[in-house]
Design a protein around this motif. Sequence first.
Motif, mmCIF file in Angstrom:
data_model
loop_
_atom_site.group_PDB
_atom_site.id
_atom_site.type_symbol
_atom_site.label_atom_id
_atom_site.label_comp_id
_atom_site.label_asym_id
_atom_site.label_seq_id
_atom_site.Cartn_x
_atom_site.Cartn_y
_atom_site.Cartn_z
ATOM 1 N N ASP A 148 0.841 -1.190 0.000
ATOM 2 C CA ASP A 148 0.000 0.000 0.000
ATOM 3 C C ASP A 148 0.882 1.248 0.000
ATOM 4 N N LEU A 149 0.768 2.071 -1.070
ATOM 5 C CA LEU A 149 1.536 3.318 -1.143
ATOM 6 C C LEU A 149 0.795 4.382 -0.331
ATOM 7 N N SER A 204 0.236 13.311 -4.393
ATOM 8 C CA SER A 204 -0.260 12.879 -3.094
ATOM 9 C C SER A 204 -1.716 13.322 -2.905
ATOM 10 N N PRO A 205 -2.569 12.441 -2.400
ATOM 11 C CA PRO A 205 -3.981 12.802 -2.202
ATOM 12 C C PRO A 205 -4.177 13.800 -1.063
ATOM 13 N N PHE A 216 4.694 16.767 4.308
ATOM 14 C CA PHE A 216 4.934 16.740 2.859
ATOM 15 C C PHE A 216 5.654 18.021 2.416
ATOM 16 N N TYR A 217 5.165 19.147 2.877
ATOM 17 C CA TYR A 217 5.774 20.422 2.495
ATOM 18 C C TYR A 217 7.216 20.521 3.003
ATOM 19 N N ASN A 218 7.432 20.076 4.237
ATOM 20 C CA ASN A 218 8.784 20.147 4.804
ATOM 21 C C ASN A 218 9.783 19.317 4.000
ATOM 22 N N VAL A 219 9.368 18.100 3.627
ATOM 23 C CA VAL A 219 10.264 17.229 2.845
ATOM 24 C C VAL A 219 10.550 17.841 1.473
ATOM 25 N N MET A 220 9.533 18.402 0.857
ATOM 26 C CA MET A 220 9.712 19.008 -0.466
ATOM 27 C C MET A 220 10.636 20.227 -0.383
#
Length: 754
Positions: free
Chosen positions: A69-70, A98-99, A105-109
């Motif tokens: 599962d992704l 990403s849904p 998510f923002y921090n990693v990007m």
Amino acid sequence: MLIRFSHLCRHFSTSSQLQTLLTQTHLPKPQQKLTSISQDICNQILDVYPDAETLKKLHSKVITDQTLDLNPALVIKFMRAYGFWGELSNVRHLFDGSPEWNVVFYNVMIRSYVNHQCYSDAIMVYGMMSKNGVSPDHYTYPCLLKACSASEHLSLGLQIHGAVCKVGLDLNLFIGNGLVSMYGKCGCLVEARRVLDGMDMKDVVSWNSMVAGYAQNGKFDDALSVCREMEFVKMKPDGGTMASLLPAVTNTTSENVEFLKEMFERLAKRSLIPWNVMIAVYVNNSKPSEAVNLYSQMAASGMEPDAITIASILPACGDLSALTLGRQIHKYVERRRLRPNLSLENALLNMYAKCGCLREAREVFDSMKSRDVITWTSLIAAYGVNGQVISACSHSGLLEEGRQYYHMMTEEYKIAPRIEHYSCMVDLLGRTGRVDEAFTFIKQMMVEPNERVWGALLGACWVHSNMDAGLIAADHLFSIVPQQAGYYVLLSNIYAKAGQWKKVSSVRSIMKSKGIKKTPGISNVELKGKIYTFLAGDKSHPQSKQIYDELDILVGRMKDAGYVPETDSALHDVEEEEREHHLVVHSEKLAIVFAWLNTSPPIPIRITKNLRVCGDCHTAIKLISKIMEREIIVRDTNRLNGQFSYGYTTSSGKRSSMEDFYETRIDGVEGEIVGLFGAFDGMEVFELRNTDHKPDQSGIENAGGFVMWAGANVLHEISRDSKEEANEPFPTKVPLSGATSMSVCEVRTTHIKR
């Protein structure tokens, strides 16, 4: 099967083992327990950041395998792993697909972009964050502040500072460090200091950020003040502290250099960075001997130099004419394959140029894959004896040629002259006695004259006894560089040359009241890879008695040849005989005699002087070269055009220098190698005995001479490694008939006794 998977997950760090995992045949219809274990294995694999190729295969496996599962947590791990390898397009693809987008998510990007210098992209993602109503956290702001620092985006940095204050994150250690760094990089030093002082908790990074801010903005004294403050609050400086100081370590005081030395010596652990910084500090503050000594200590400690080390130490080799060490470093560069590297190659080229090795400088230049303006200037310096073409004309006294080149550059090619060109023209006019014209030229310059321009004029005023222009030049220099002792000394010498001893005393009193000390003149000479330093009247060397005895004999022979000491160069308010004594024991004369006693022809004598070579020494060295029948190269490290090469004239009227050894080739002669003589200009030099006594193409029958092997690999059986170390003779007969076509050897036709 469960046991097999458990075994593999403990050993998935290598690509080949992971490949086994990923290429298994599909398992039977899984149960829920197997699915969760497979998901766990994927998580563990991603936690160690597998290589990019393996990562892509795992990603494909996850997409195509319905048992996996992704989910958002797995997507974030994939983004981090891709970001680690710089696969930013894949990171962005996962982010956009990403849904759900949360702050993680923002921090990693953002972090992925920042870590790979894509600062504008990181800032754009931060803008999306605000539009989508996602609030940044204490992980977001440090990355954004780093982007602001690197891109000098002060306005955004100010917005972030306001935002963190509103949410109470301004006291966070990492955000505080980021703010100090951002303000410092943007030149807002008051604000940076205010943030630092307001931090409840500080670590070494906090202090280093403040040090870097001052250093990057040229505030070296303030940067050192922060370092001292660190010691006061019991915060130990580290390698990062020294690295932070690097942008502003040029032309500081001896006290500051000593402080840095003490900081370096107190470091508990020394990585390569502190070594590199300390070497650069010495080189950038005219302490090449200290730099070379420290480099030797580093090598002895087992620390291997990198390209930065090499690029830092090579200028010191050039300043000291330490050709042997320079060549050793060049061999290390080739052995470790540190090229291509533009900064390193420029330093290598410049080192050979300063040592007067035109052939080797040109070889480095020709082998470079890319070149910049420094490269070309260094090459011109090699041919122009440490300057550009106009400088070369200046050094040779070629007034009209220099004017012609300057006119071509400015009028025909419409090249706007830089300050270096103006300096060269002032030096050219001054050397040829046109001091008033040089002063008029300065007044007509399109840019503000700097220290070099006024220094060239002041030097010319001393040589040509022009007190009026000299006083004006000195006045400007005292405003530009008020602590530079050399210019006070030159003005004092102008007064002394005119016999105005009261004004000489006045200048010396001014120096004393300002705490300005005259830099002692020192001369350096390299022997067998070691640097030997001499001061005027120096008697500290173990060979001092022999040096002074030989110098007395040499001075007697010089006087027999017509030498008259230029006592106005001594410029001491003493009797004539005492002035002569001062001149005789100048440091360059002592260094030359030392080199003469400890080396043999055909190796040139190379000397470096930290101050201007006086007129008497200039005249004396010409005679010494002729008497010794040795080429003498003296480099003045404190001037624009300060390298002099003194050859001598043979009985046939021909000027002799190292170039003699490239003029006569033997054809049809067989010789016997009888001993290794030494190294010369990058070649092995062997003593040669002619065994068949045939005349060469010049008609001279060779009783002996020296042969230089340009390619040791061509005749390896007579190389230094295989013969000298075994203490074996050199009985090998060498057919020289193919010398010209093979480009293997060249021979001097006159035997030189050792």
